[in-house]
Design an enzyme around this catalytic site. Structure first.
Site, PDB file in Angstrom:
ATOM      1  N   ASP B  71       0.953  -1.129  -0.020  1.00  0.00           N
ATOM      2  CA  ASP B  71       0.020   0.193  -0.031  1.00  0.00           C
ATOM      3  C   ASP B  71       0.879   1.354   0.134  1.00  0.00           C
ATOM      4  O   ASP B  71       2.077   1.316   0.446  1.00  0.00           O
ATOM      5  CB  ASP B  71      -1.132   0.052   1.210  1.00  0.00           C
ATOM      6  CG  ASP B  71      -0.336   0.002   2.563  1.00  0.00           C
ATOM      7  OD1 ASP B  71       0.910  -0.812   2.576  1.00  0.00           O
ATOM      8  OD2 ASP B  71      -0.771   0.553   3.433  1.00  0.00           O
ATOM      9  N   GLU B 131      -0.120  -1.082   5.528  1.00  0.00           N
ATOM     10  CA  GLU B 131       0.930  -0.584   6.473  1.00  0.00           C
ATOM     11  C   GLU B 131       1.031   0.680   6.599  1.00  0.00           C
ATOM     12  O   GLU B 131       1.375   1.130   7.895  1.00  0.00           O
ATOM     13  CB  GLU B 131       2.425  -0.960   5.816  1.00  0.00           C
ATOM     14  CG  GLU B 131       3.544  -0.788   6.885  1.00  0.00           C
ATOM     15  CD  GLU B 131       4.187   0.672   6.833  1.00  0.00           C
ATOM     16  OE1 GLU B 131       5.112   0.797   7.708  1.00  0.00           O
ATOM     17  OE2 GLU B 131       3.949   1.322   5.769  1.00  0.00           O
TER      18      GLU B 131
END
Lengths: 360, 360
Positions: B71, B131
């Site tokens: 991400d 994350e």
């Protein structure tokens, strides 16, 4: 809904409160006040927006201005209206929005307009709107600028709540933003930035150490205050903040003018960026002037300094001495438990009736 | 859109970035990564939510974990995608969201998966989601709790951006709210209240005077930090504030555990209310351990301490030494001008290829 000026001052206060008039929404109440005053044949009645002014023209040696605002701060949730009467340890109280700030004062003025077709001094009754919001919308500001002749007089009484005791003058108020700037960085590497919140430590130190003046002005004691009323800084939880702003409110005694107040604050926060956001001068109590002296003598009771800022400063700016005198405890203004002892409503009415009906 | 693992690492990084994958929206990228890895016959591929794990099973003496997240933080407005290449004074750079944090590292891992059917150590490639947001959504947390065997190994390399230099361990992070309470009052009568912002002066004094430690841990220098990252107080411009809250972020060296870090902050702000809002321990670099030593020897170059907090701490908590090593300047992560020198992408790929293809 018509107002009955024959009703006693407590019932009239309740009726005024029960016509909601949060700032900006005073038309219905202004209509009712105008209609009631037009029923008093001895008065000239002037409507200007939602401000209503009524005057006697008896050719008296002195003209008195009795002023007060029609608007209130917003109601509570659930609404603290309609008003209700409740007994308390100190006697009956009228509860609800406006009972203190300041429909009790408005009721007293309407009763005086009704009861005194021939007062011993000419009287100008001023009922104005938008007092509880930003100064530029306050109708007293507008009328002082556009039709100052309507406000002319020798002495003004502002019927803001004072527990029916005379409070002379008012303090000025200055609001500034004192700020620091830094350099943003990741909080894992603070040495790459400069922390604007840490840099604000001396601002708070100076505020915490500040010793406010207590000043005697025209015989009344004014206590100053230098208070942070807000602080903000920081953008994200991982970022060294690059800005911190402390909002400071200086309440200054009326022996200090606006320029001196600003200079004092700039000196106090020397080394920091200071931006003035709001500045209004105070008002000397002027109790050494004959019209004011006569008022205080007639009313009697304790006389003290007004510690808040009020519209007496606007009359002071027009060159008129002015005092605050009205029913209600100012500490309950704007509060959820706003309420006024009904005895104060009657006492304020009686005192002003006495003053304006005796031989001048 | 299929990913071509035959493409060079720069083109592959660009292709990965051009598949937007802001946290919570990684499915399309996880699908593409899974599909590409399933094309590598020597790998076992496991899909768990939007996390993809691929492993060799060669019976090597050591297992290495190469980890990185799929991400990114949100795009800029207007969007900084698709990627573009531009020449700069230091050579060509790839611009756009994810080029630094951390699709360059993801591309390096995919290239290694493709190029090394028989690495000298068994390798587990971990591609995980979420994350960049709150820790409870981070898939590495989830998998460490539900399927820890998938993360087992002797040594982990997290491919977070380090300018392709080895950064060992990481600091811990503790966030607290340090607060004061006061008594509200009208700012015209400050003596009726207690100013919570003035009362916060010692908090800022202690922060401004704080002398952060610089600590050697396993041969690397960690610099601590104690930073206000936010301050708030004040309800209205006329009111003495009854609350002031300073948010403080303590970044502590990995020789200190979570309990000791909290105790230190509580001692620093003794006398104030301290509430912990966020606490994550650090990771020792573990460079004295054989697997870590071998990695550093093979990669070469400068070795330093990781000053930020990273997911190496999660491997450290699983008992594995872990280092950060990836292309891109961490100071450009999350920035509007996020960009990575293409030479660093190639250098990171080359270094890890060298390490995993030499005789172990």
């Amino acid at each position: 809904m018509a107002l009955d000026l024959h009703a006693d001052v407590v019932s009239l206060t309740a009726a005024l409160c029960d016509i909601e008039s949060v700032s900006g929404d005073e038309a219905r109440l202004a209509d009712a006040v105008e209609e009631a005053l037009r029923g008093c044949a001895h008065l000239e009645v002037i409507r200007d927006g939602n401000t209503v002014i009524a005057r006697t023209h008896l050719g008296r040696a002195e003209r008195i201005v009795l002023a007060g605002h029609l608007d209130t701060v917003p109601l509570t949730d659930p609404p603290n209206l309609p008003t209700r009467r409740e007994g308390g340890p100190d006697g009956e109280e009228l509860w609800g929005r406006g009972t203190v700030d300041m429909k009790g004062g408005v009721a007293v003025k309407l009763r005086l307009a009704h009861l005194l077709p021939e007062p011993n001094r000419d009287v100008t009754f001023v009922f104005y709107d938008c007092e509880e919001i930003e100064a530029e919308r306050n109708s007293l500001t507008r009328i002082a600028a556009t039709r100052p002749e309507l406000l002319e007089g020798d002495f003004a009484v502002l019927l803001e709540p004072t527990r029916a005791l005379v409070e002379g003058g008012c303090k000025g108020t200055l609001r500034v933003e004192v700020s620091t700037t830094g350099v943003a960085a990741h909080s894992g590497r603070p040495w790459m930035g400069e922390n604007a919140i840490h840099a604000a430590a001396p601002i708070l130190d100076r505020l915490a150490a500040y010793d406010p003046r207590e000043v005697d002005v025209d015989g009344l004691l004014f206590r100053e205050g230098m208070s942070a009323v807000g602080i903000r800084g920081g953008a994200a939880k991982n970022v060294i903040p690059d800005s911190c702003v402390v909002t400071v409110n200086y309440r200054f005694a009326p022996d200090v003018d606006e320029a001196a107040a600003e200079a004092h604050v700039r000196e106090l926060f020397d080394g920091f960026d200071v931006v003035v956001t709001d500045l209004a001068g105070g008002a000397r109590p002027g109790l050494d002037m004959p019209a004011a002296k006569a008022f205080v003598d007639a009313i009697g009771g304790e006389v003290s300094a007004k510690q808040g800022w009020t519209d007496v400063a606007r009359f002071s700016a027009l060159g008129m001495p002015a005092v605050n005198f009205g029913p209600g405890d100012p500490l309950l203004a704007h509060k959820d438990d706003e309420r006024c002892p009904t005895a104060q409503l009657r006492a304020a009415e009686d005192a002003l009736l006495r003053w304006l009906s005796h031989e001048a």
